[in-house]
Structures are given as C-alpha cells and as structure tokens.
Design a protein around this motif. Structure first.
Motif, short mmCIF file in Angstrom:
data_model
loop_
_atom_site.label_atom_id
_atom_site.label_comp_id
_atom_site.label_asym_id
_atom_site.label_seq_id
_atom_site.Cartn_x
_atom_site.Cartn_y
_atom_site.Cartn_z
N VAL A 1 0.83 -1.20 0.00
CA VAL A 1 0.00 0.00 0.00
C VAL A 1 0.87 1.26 0.00
CG1 VAL A 1 -1.68 1.32 1.34
CG2 VAL A 1 -2.03 -1.11 0.97
N ALA A 2 1.97 1.24 0.76
CA ALA A 2 2.87 2.39 0.76
C ALA A 2 3.47 2.62 -0.62
CB ALA A 2 3.98 2.20 1.80
N PHE A 3 3.91 1.54 -1.27
CA PHE A 3 4.46 1.66 -2.62
C PHE A 3 3.42 2.21 -3.59
CE2 PHE A 3 4.79 -0.14 -6.87
CZ PHE A 3 6.00 0.43 -7.28
N LEU A 4 2.21 1.64 -3.56
CA LEU A 4 1.16 2.09 -4.47
C LEU A 4 0.80 3.56 -4.22
CD1 LEU A 4 -1.17 -1.03 -4.52
CD2 LEU A 4 0.33 -0.23 -6.33
N TYR A 5 0.73 3.94 -2.95
CA TYR A 5 0.42 5.33 -2.62
C TYR A 5 1.50 6.27 -3.14
CZ TYR A 5 -0.44 9.59 -0.06
OH TYR A 5 -0.67 10.91 0.25
N VAL A 6 2.74 5.97 -2.85
CA VAL A 6 3.83 6.84 -3.29
C VAL A 6 3.88 6.89 -4.81
CG1 VAL A 6 6.35 7.08 -3.36
CG2 VAL A 6 5.21 6.60 -1.20
N PHE A 7 3.77 5.74 -5.46
CA PHE A 7 3.87 5.72 -6.92
C PHE A 7 2.74 6.48 -7.57
CE2 PHE A 7 3.07 3.82 -11.09
CZ PHE A 7 4.29 4.09 -11.70
N PHE A 8 1.51 6.17 -7.21
CA PHE A 8 0.38 6.80 -7.89
C PHE A 8 0.13 8.22 -7.41
CE2 PHE A 8 -0.62 2.37 -8.91
CZ PHE A 8 -0.79 2.50 -10.27
N GLN A 9 0.10 8.44 -6.12
CA GLN A 9 -0.26 9.76 -5.58
C GLN A 9 0.89 10.75 -5.75
OE1 GLN A 9 -3.33 10.40 -3.90
NE2 GLN A 9 -2.86 12.53 -3.52
N GLN A 10 2.09 10.35 -5.35
CA GLN A 10 3.19 11.29 -5.32
C GLN A 10 3.94 11.38 -6.66
OE1 GLN A 10 3.41 13.13 -2.59
NE2 GLN A 10 1.76 11.94 -1.69
N VAL A 11 4.26 10.25 -7.27
CA VAL A 11 5.05 10.26 -8.50
C VAL A 11 4.18 10.56 -9.72
CG1 VAL A 11 6.54 8.88 -10.00
CG2 VAL A 11 6.76 8.69 -7.52
N MET A 12 3.09 9.81 -9.88
CA MET A 12 2.25 9.95 -11.08
C MET A 12 1.23 11.08 -10.95
SD MET A 12 3.46 7.69 -13.11
CE MET A 12 2.24 7.62 -14.38
N GLY A 13 0.96 11.53 -9.74
CA GLY A 13 0.00 12.60 -9.55
C GLY A 13 -1.45 12.18 -9.68
N VAL A 14 -1.72 10.88 -9.50
CA VAL A 14 -3.09 10.37 -9.57
C VAL A 14 -3.74 10.57 -8.21
CG1 VAL A 14 -4.51 8.32 -9.94
CG2 VAL A 14 -2.45 8.66 -11.30
N PRO A 15 -4.84 11.30 -8.14
CA PRO A 15 -5.47 11.50 -6.83
C PRO A 15 -6.18 10.23 -6.37
CG PRO A 15 -6.74 12.60 -8.55
CD PRO A 15 -5.51 12.04 -9.20
N LEU A 16 -5.74 9.70 -5.25
CA LEU A 16 -6.38 8.51 -4.67
C LEU A 16 -7.41 8.96 -3.65
CD1 LEU A 16 -3.18 6.35 -4.15
CD2 LEU A 16 -4.89 6.12 -5.94
N PRO A 17 -8.51 8.22 -3.50
CA PRO A 17 -9.54 8.60 -2.53
C PRO A 17 -8.98 8.66 -1.12
CG PRO A 17 -10.32 6.80 -3.93
CD PRO A 17 -8.87 7.00 -4.23
N GLN A 18 -9.29 9.75 -0.40
CA GLN A 18 -8.77 9.91 0.95
C GLN A 18 -9.77 9.54 2.02
OE1 GLN A 18 -6.41 13.21 1.86
NE2 GLN A 18 -5.10 12.84 0.11
N GLY A 19 -11.05 9.60 1.73
CA GLY A 19 -12.08 9.15 2.66
C GLY A 19 -11.95 9.72 4.05
N LEU A 20 -11.81 8.84 5.04
CA LEU A 20 -11.68 9.24 6.44
C LEU A 20 -10.49 10.16 6.68
CD1 LEU A 20 -12.34 5.86 8.28
CD2 LEU A 20 -13.85 7.84 8.17
N LEU A 21 -9.41 9.94 5.98
CA LEU A 21 -8.20 10.74 6.19
C LEU A 21 -8.44 12.19 5.83
CD1 LEU A 21 -5.47 8.30 4.87
CD2 LEU A 21 -6.11 8.78 7.22
N ALA A 22 -9.28 12.47 4.85
CA ALA A 22 -9.57 13.85 4.48
C ALA A 22 -10.34 14.54 5.60
CB ALA A 22 -10.38 13.90 3.19
N ARG A 23 -11.22 13.78 6.26
CA ARG A 23 -11.98 14.36 7.36
C ARG A 23 -11.14 14.50 8.63
NH1 ARG A 23 -16.16 11.19 4.73
NH2 ARG A 23 -15.43 9.36 5.81
N LEU A 24 -10.08 13.70 8.74
CA LEU A 24 -9.23 13.76 9.93
C LEU A 24 -7.99 14.64 9.74
CD1 LEU A 24 -9.28 9.97 10.90
CD2 LEU A 24 -10.59 11.81 11.93
N GLY A 25 -7.87 15.27 8.62
CA GLY A 25 -6.72 16.15 8.39
C GLY A 25 -5.98 15.84 7.12
N GLY A 26 -6.15 14.62 6.60
CA GLY A 26 -5.59 14.24 5.31
C GLY A 26 -4.09 14.10 5.27
N LEU A 27 -3.64 13.65 4.11
CA LEU A 27 -2.21 13.49 3.85
C LEU A 27 -1.78 14.46 2.78
CD1 LEU A 27 -1.74 9.63 3.80
CD2 LEU A 27 -0.97 11.22 5.51
#
Length: 161
Positions: free
Chosen positions: A135-161
């Motif tokens: 999950v860490a690899f997929l998050y870093v690759f898609f969200q950070q490197v490729m710029g694909v916005p992944l659903p944040q769900g609860l994390l967005a309501r709790l302050g997000g990443l």
C-alpha cells in the motif's frame, strides 16, 4: 474450470477479427503508404491466425480424446478451499470498490491486502508487513510520482495526507 483450446481459439479469432474491423476503419495518412491502422491490422491478423491454429489444435485433441471439446474441470476445481480463495479475492475486490471512497485508499488497501495475505500465507506478521509495503508503494507511486489523486475518505476528514 478450464476452457479448451477450441474455446480460446474462437475467442482469439473473434478478437483478431474485431481488431481488424476497427483498424480497417482508421484513416490512412496522405503522406505515407500506411496509416494508423497498419500495426493494429498486423496484430489483428496474427491474433486471428493464432485463434484458427489454436481452434484446430483443440479440435484435434478432442478427436483424439485427450482434451474436452469446450470446457473441462481442472485439478483445482475439485478442491473446496480453492473455491473459497477465489470467492474471497472476488469479494475482497468488490468490497474494495464499495469502500474505497468512504474509507479512503490507505485503510481499504491495507484491509484488503492484509486479509488476503493472511488467508494465503497464514502468517500474521508477514501479511501485515506485506500489506503496509504494498500500500505504501502504491500510494507513493500513484499519488506522489504519477499525480493520480487517490480517494482519501476518512483521512480527508481527519486532516488528510
């Protein structure tokens, strides 16, 4: 279950003919002898030819009674645990699709991968570390490197990443 060579040959033939049909409708370039459909036509023709060869092989094997004509049971189909594994994977993916928006990618991905890894390995620490790593690899690759916005769900309501 296992599809016979005849069944797969018919599928490949249909796909190849479909690709040929789409490729024939593509515009030709006024500057070159070939257009956008040139390479898809080659791929479609090769796929159709492979399908014909595979279908002929399937018919020959069925006549020699070495293989079923359309559909046969493979060894794993006779084991209930394998059907449970298949059901868990399909159910897990459907659950992921339903829960990824409200929960977010990180918790949903962790739950899915950890649960499946635990089922397949039986080792809780390996399942947990595998899930965190994947999950860490997929998050870093898609969200950070490729710029694909992944659903944040609860994390967005709790302050997000």
């Amino acid at each position: 279950m296992k599809l016979s060579d005849l069944s797969w040959g018919i599928v490949c033939l249909a796909l190849g003919l479909g690709v040929l049909g789409v490729a024939s409708g593509m515009e030709k370039s006024p500057y070159f002898q070939y257009g956008a459909g040139f390479y898809p036509s080659i791929i479609g023709a090769l796929l159709a030819l492979s399908g014909l060869t595979l279908a002929a092989k399937g018919i020959a094997a069925a006549r020699a009674e070495r293989a079923p004509l359309w559909l046969g049971l493979c060894a794993w189909c006779r084991e209930p645990a394998r059907w449970l594994n298949l059901t868990l994977v399909i159910g897990g993916l459907l659950g992921f699709l339903l829960m990824v928006e409200p929960l977010g990618f990180l918790p949903t991905g962790l739950l899915l991968i950890a649960a499946l890894a635990l089922r397949f390995t039986g080792r809780p620490m390996l399942a947990l570390t595998s899930a965190v790593g994947v999950v860490a690899f997929l998050y870093v690759f898609f969200q950070q490197v490729m710029g694909v916005p992944l659903p944040q769900g609860l994390l967005a309501r709790l302050g997000g990443l």
